[in-house]
Design a protein around this motif. Structure first.
Motif, PDB file in Angstrom:
ATOM      1  N   SER A  89      48.586   3.019 -40.947  1.00 59.02           N
ATOM      2  CA  SER A  89      47.192   3.324 -41.256  1.00 59.02           C
ATOM      3  C   SER A  89      46.878   3.360 -42.756  1.00 59.02           C
ATOM      4  CB  SER A  89      46.770   4.632 -40.602  1.00 59.02           C
ATOM      5  OG  SER A  89      47.573   5.697 -41.083  1.00 59.02           O
ATOM      6  N   GLN A 140      45.466   2.261 -36.697  1.00 62.52           N
ATOM      7  CA  GLN A 140      45.169   3.445 -37.500  1.00 62.52           C
ATOM      8  C   GLN A 140      46.034   4.642 -37.109  1.00 62.52           C
ATOM      9  OE1 GLN A 140      40.896   3.841 -37.125  1.00 62.52           O
ATOM     10  NE2 GLN A 140      40.593   2.807 -39.074  1.00 62.52           N
ATOM     11  N   ILE A 188      40.486  -8.728 -37.497  1.00 58.51           N
ATOM     12  CA  ILE A 188      40.642  -8.714 -36.043  1.00 58.51           C
ATOM     13  C   ILE A 188      39.358  -9.251 -35.432  1.00 58.51           C
ATOM     14  CG2 ILE A 188      41.074  -7.335 -33.990  1.00 58.51           C
ATOM     15  CD1 ILE A 188      42.434  -5.256 -35.763  1.00 58.51           C
ATOM     16  N   LEU A 224      38.374  -4.354 -29.605  1.00 58.09           N
ATOM     17  CA  LEU A 224      38.365  -4.097 -31.047  1.00 58.09           C
ATOM     18  C   LEU A 224      38.686  -2.632 -31.335  1.00 58.09           C
ATOM     19  CD1 LEU A 224      35.252  -6.090 -32.348  1.00 58.09           C
ATOM     20  CD2 LEU A 224      37.653  -6.546 -32.870  1.00 58.09           C
ATOM     21  N   SER A 225      38.067  -1.746 -30.584  1.00 60.81           N
ATOM     22  CA  SER A 225      38.292  -0.310 -30.776  1.00 60.81           C
ATOM     23  C   SER A 225      39.737   0.076 -30.498  1.00 60.81           C
ATOM     24  CB  SER A 225      37.366   0.509 -29.876  1.00 60.81           C
ATOM     25  OG  SER A 225      36.035   0.304 -30.234  1.00 60.81           O
ATOM     26  N   LYS A 268      42.000  -1.323 -33.312  1.00 62.01           N
ATOM     27  CA  LYS A 268      41.782  -0.533 -34.518  1.00 62.01           C
ATOM     28  C   LYS A 268      42.489   0.819 -34.397  1.00 62.01           C
ATOM     29  CE  LYS A 268      38.139   1.634 -37.233  1.00 62.01           C
ATOM     30  NZ  LYS A 268      36.697   1.905 -37.318  1.00 62.01           N
ATOM     31  N   SER A 275      44.103  -2.500 -44.487  1.00 66.04           N
ATOM     32  CA  SER A 275      42.649  -2.536 -44.549  1.00 66.04           C
ATOM     33  C   SER A 275      42.176  -3.460 -43.427  1.00 66.04           C
ATOM     34  CB  SER A 275      42.196  -3.080 -45.904  1.00 66.04           C
ATOM     35  OG  SER A 275      40.811  -3.337 -45.892  1.00 66.04           O
ATOM     36  N   LEU A 276      41.422  -2.910 -42.484  1.00 67.01           N
ATOM     37  CA  LEU A 276      40.987  -3.681 -41.322  1.00 67.01           C
ATOM     38  C   LEU A 276      39.550  -4.159 -41.475  1.00 67.01           C
ATOM     39  CD1 LEU A 276      42.323  -1.475 -38.379  1.00 67.01           C
ATOM     40  CD2 LEU A 276      43.340  -3.563 -39.302  1.00 67.01           C
ATOM     41  N   THR A 277      39.319  -5.400 -41.082  1.00 62.11           N
ATOM     42  CA  THR A 277      37.979  -5.942 -40.941  1.00 62.11           C
ATOM     43  C   THR A 277      37.847  -6.348 -39.486  1.00 62.11           C
ATOM     44  OG1 THR A 277      37.982  -6.792 -43.212  1.00 62.11           O
ATOM     45  CG2 THR A 277      36.360  -7.731 -41.693  1.00 62.11           C
ATOM     46  N   LEU A 278      36.821  -5.838 -38.812  1.00 54.43           N
ATOM     47  CA  LEU A 278      36.607  -6.144 -37.397  1.00 54.43           C
ATOM     48  C   LEU A 278      35.438  -7.104 -37.269  1.00 54.43           C
ATOM     49  CD1 LEU A 278      36.889  -2.538 -35.921  1.00 54.43           C
ATOM     50  CD2 LEU A 278      38.701  -4.212 -36.280  1.00 54.43           C
TER      51      LEU A 278
END
Length: 129
Positions: free
Chosen positions: A28, A23, A7, A15-16, A19, A32-35
């Motif tokens: 969730s 989640q 993201i 972003l928050s 996410k 697997s998230l990458t910010l």
């Protein structure tokens, strides 16, 4: 198997929120998230690892979301979800339409993100499984 999602947004709040939406959904444990806060770093992430979905804002400093979408579509097979708040001098619908023309697989207004984001990510997670 976890679906890897990148993201990209220069807004810490956006972003928050994204996410948290992912989640707090039933996704969730499957994601697997990458910010990433900028497109320059995002390009490095994309070159180093494979993602199942890339979500990017359009209006970004340094490298625009448009340029990033074009780069991804030219070099990778990764689906792209383009998002925009509609802020700025351009018509929000035109911004997202241009992203679609450049290869974005789906476009969303940030203000409609909550359920649409979860639904869209869910589709890509199911496809990657």
């Amino acid at each position: 198997m976890l679906s890897k999602i990148l993201i990209i947004d220069d807004s810490e709040l956006s972003l928050s929120v994204m996410k948290a939406l992912i989640q707090e959904s039933y996704l969730s444990e499957r994601v697997s998230l990458t910010l990433c806060k900028n497109t320059v770093d995002a390009k490095e992430f994309i070159e180093k690892q494979d993602f199942d979905l890339i979500i990017t804002d359009i209006v970004m400093p340094e490298i625009s979301g448009y340029e990033l979408i074009s780069h991804i579509k030219e070099h990778y097979q990764t689906p792209v979800l383009a998002i925009s708040s509609g802020y700025g001098k351009d018509d929000p619908a035109l911004v997202l339409e241009t992203a679609k023309e450049l290869g974005a697989d789906k476009v969303l207004f940030k203000f409609h993100l909550q359920q649409e984001l979860v639904n869209t990510v869910s589709l890509y997670v199911q496809q990657a499984a």
